[in-house]
Design a protein around this motif. Sequence first.
Motif, PDB file in Angstrom:
ATOM      1  N   VAL A  44      35.198  50.540  37.413  1.00  0.00           N
ATOM      2  CA  VAL A  44      34.657  49.331  36.791  1.00  0.00           C
ATOM      3  C   VAL A  44      34.118  49.641  35.400  1.00  0.00           C
ATOM      4  N   VAL A  45      33.368  50.729  35.284  1.00  0.00           N
ATOM      5  CA  VAL A  45      32.790  51.108  33.990  1.00  0.00           C
ATOM      6  C   VAL A  45      33.886  51.377  32.966  1.00  0.00           C
ATOM      7  N   ALA A  46      34.916  52.121  33.369  1.00  0.00           N
ATOM      8  CA  ALA A  46      36.008  52.442  32.444  1.00  0.00           C
ATOM      9  C   ALA A  46      36.729  51.185  31.982  1.00  0.00           C
ATOM     10  N   ALA A  47      36.967  50.248  32.903  1.00  0.00           N
ATOM     11  CA  ALA A  47      37.674  49.015  32.545  1.00  0.00           C
ATOM     12  C   ALA A  47      36.857  48.182  31.564  1.00  0.00           C
ATOM     13  N   LEU A  48      35.560  48.038  31.815  1.00  0.00           N
ATOM     14  CA  LEU A  48      34.721  47.240  30.930  1.00  0.00           C
ATOM     15  C   LEU A  48      34.485  47.943  29.599  1.00  0.00           C
ATOM     16  N   TYR A  49      34.447  49.261  29.623  1.00  0.00           N
ATOM     17  CA  TYR A  49      34.281  50.027  28.381  1.00  0.00           C
ATOM     18  C   TYR A  49      35.489  49.839  27.467  1.00  0.00           C
ATOM     19  N   ALA A  50      36.649  49.563  28.067  1.00  0.00           N
ATOM     20  CA  ALA A  50      37.878  49.370  27.283  1.00  0.00           C
ATOM     21  C   ALA A  50      37.895  48.037  26.545  1.00  0.00           C
ATOM     22  N   GLY A  51      36.953  47.154  26.856  1.00  0.00           N
ATOM     23  CA  GLY A  51      36.878  45.880  26.143  1.00  0.00           C
ATOM     24  C   GLY A  51      37.447  44.728  26.947  1.00  0.00           C
ATOM     25  N   PRO A  52      37.649  43.573  26.310  1.00  0.00           N
ATOM     26  CA  PRO A  52      38.114  42.379  27.023  1.00  0.00           C
ATOM     27  C   PRO A  52      39.442  42.575  27.747  1.00  0.00           C
ATOM     28  N   GLY A  53      40.353  43.340  27.146  1.00  0.00           N
ATOM     29  CA  GLY A  53      41.632  43.574  27.806  1.00  0.00           C
ATOM     30  C   GLY A  53      41.468  44.340  29.104  1.00  0.00           C
ATOM     31  N   GLY A  54      40.626  45.367  29.083  1.00  0.00           N
ATOM     32  CA  GLY A  54      40.354  46.133  30.300  1.00  0.00           C
ATOM     33  C   GLY A  54      39.652  45.287  31.345  1.00  0.00           C
ATOM     34  N   ALA A  55      38.706  44.449  30.891  1.00  0.00           N
ATOM     35  CA  ALA A  55      37.997  43.559  31.813  1.00  0.00           C
ATOM     36  C   ALA A  55      38.958  42.568  32.457  1.00  0.00           C
ATOM     37  N   ALA A  56      39.888  42.030  31.658  1.00  0.00           N
ATOM     38  CA  ALA A  56      40.871  41.082  32.187  1.00  0.00           C
ATOM     39  C   ALA A  56      41.783  41.757  33.205  1.00  0.00           C
ATOM     40  N   GLY A  57      42.204  42.983  32.908  1.00  0.00           N
ATOM     41  CA  GLY A  57      43.049  43.705  33.848  1.00  0.00           C
ATOM     42  C   GLY A  57      42.339  43.996  35.152  1.00  0.00           C
ATOM     43  N   LEU A  58      41.073  44.398  35.052  1.00  0.00           N
ATOM     44  CA  LEU A  58      40.286  44.661  36.253  1.00  0.00           C
ATOM     45  C   LEU A  58      40.120  43.389  37.079  1.00  0.00           C
ATOM     46  N   ALA A  59      39.747  42.292  36.418  1.00  0.00           N
ATOM     47  CA  ALA A  59      39.535  41.028  37.133  1.00  0.00           C
ATOM     48  C   ALA A  59      40.816  40.542  37.794  1.00  0.00           C
ATOM     49  N   ALA A  60      41.945  40.686  37.110  1.00  0.00           N
ATOM     50  CA  ALA A  60      43.219  40.250  37.674  1.00  0.00           C
ATOM     51  C   ALA A  60      43.587  41.080  38.905  1.00  0.00           C
ATOM     52  N   ALA A  61      43.387  42.399  38.821  1.00  0.00           N
ATOM     53  CA  ALA A  61      43.704  43.266  39.956  1.00  0.00           C
ATOM     54  C   ALA A  61      42.803  42.942  41.152  1.00  0.00           C
ATOM     55  N   VAL A  62      41.523  42.744  40.881  1.00  0.00           N
ATOM     56  CA  VAL A  62      40.582  42.390  41.951  1.00  0.00           C
ATOM     57  C   VAL A  62      40.961  41.050  42.572  1.00  0.00           C
ATOM     58  N   ALA A  63      41.359  40.095  41.731  1.00  0.00           N
ATOM     59  CA  ALA A  63      41.739  38.771  42.228  1.00  0.00           C
ATOM     60  C   ALA A  63      42.921  38.864  43.183  1.00  0.00           C
ATOM     61  N   VAL A  64      43.903  39.671  42.849  1.00  0.00           N
ATOM     62  CA  VAL A  64      45.087  39.807  43.704  1.00  0.00           C
ATOM     63  C   VAL A  64      44.708  40.408  45.058  1.00  0.00           C
ATOM     64  N   VAL A  65      43.886  41.460  45.049  1.00  0.00           N
ATOM     65  CA  VAL A  65      43.466  42.081  46.308  1.00  0.00           C
ATOM     66  C   VAL A  65      42.682  41.077  47.153  1.00  0.00           C
ATOM     67  N   CYS A  66      41.790  40.323  46.496  1.00  0.00           N
ATOM     68  CA  CYS A  66      41.001  39.320  47.223  1.00  0.00           C
ATOM     69  C   CYS A  66      41.906  38.255  47.841  1.00  0.00           C
ATOM     70  N   VAL A  67      42.928  37.838  47.115  1.00  0.00           N
ATOM     71  CA  VAL A  67      43.860  36.836  47.643  1.00  0.00           C
ATOM     72  C   VAL A  67      44.605  37.378  48.855  1.00  0.00           C
ATOM     73  N   LEU A  68      45.029  38.634  48.790  1.00  0.00           N
ATOM     74  CA  LEU A  68      45.741  39.225  49.921  1.00  0.00           C
ATOM     75  C   LEU A  68      44.856  39.239  51.165  1.00  0.00           C
ATOM     76  N   GLU A  69      43.580  39.607  50.986  1.00  0.00           N
ATOM     77  CA  GLU A  69      42.664  39.614  52.127  1.00  0.00           C
ATOM     78  C   GLU A  69      42.385  38.194  52.607  1.00  0.00           C
TER      79      GLU A  69
END
Length: 267
Positions: A44-69
């Motif tokens: 999480v820290v690495a993704a947010l440290y990368a800026g908005p693009g990293g934050a968007a990628g992290l949020a999208a990946a989390v969203a997909v996992v949450c949808v699968l569950e």
Amino acid sequence: MIAVGDVIPYIVGALVVGGIAVALSRRREYMLRWCAWAVAVPVVVAALYAGPGGAAGLAAAVAVVCVLEYGRLTRLPRPDRAVLAVVVAALPAAAWLAPSQLPRMFIAAVLAVALVPLLSGDAVDGLRRLSLGVLGVVWFAPLIGVVLLGPTALAVFVAVSVTDIAASFGGRMLGGPSLSRLSPAKRWSGVLAGVTAGLGTLTILGAFTFPLAIALVFGAPLGDLVESMIKRGAGVKDSASWLAGAGGLLDRLDSLLCVLALALLLT
């Protein structure tokens, strides 16, 4: 405005202190949860440290996992899950690349998930599928807050994590009346201990504001109850079993989703 780098020393300290605490507790459940956080937090820290693009990628990946569950939990058909995963993953990308288009994107997402059972002509289970699809969009859309809140999102993430842990410890140690019939194991004493620790965490991290405080105080327990209601309706204890000692990702993020929703609404 806080910076991601300013929060890292506090996170490291919290992990060290938490590790000592769970070791002293000798509870296998807490030890496994601490191991899961020790792996997840650097990501999480690495993704947010990368800026908005990293934050968007992290949020999208989390969203997909949450949808699968969520899809497995509610027994949504695969086409419904696929469309829901695509639209909720697209929302963080829109928050990064075209934030002015978010209202249109949200409406399009709702329409997309509603069209799946409509176009399939499902007269038996269509209403349930449509309702659960729309609920999925509403529930996971607040992940755009990971992008829109900027570095503050990391402070919120840490504060909610501390809130959940303190609520669990506090409820077990202090006892008292149950929070709700939806979650009999949760105690009012745990809620008070959790939000107190969470507000203290926001203050230490320099992210305390009245809107964020309100979001944490009300969002953390409400988010937990929302997932408890869904799991009780599905007749299961955990959203999944792949996350050691923690069930699934939804079991760890239920409070955060509601806190993010209120934070976006109030700020």
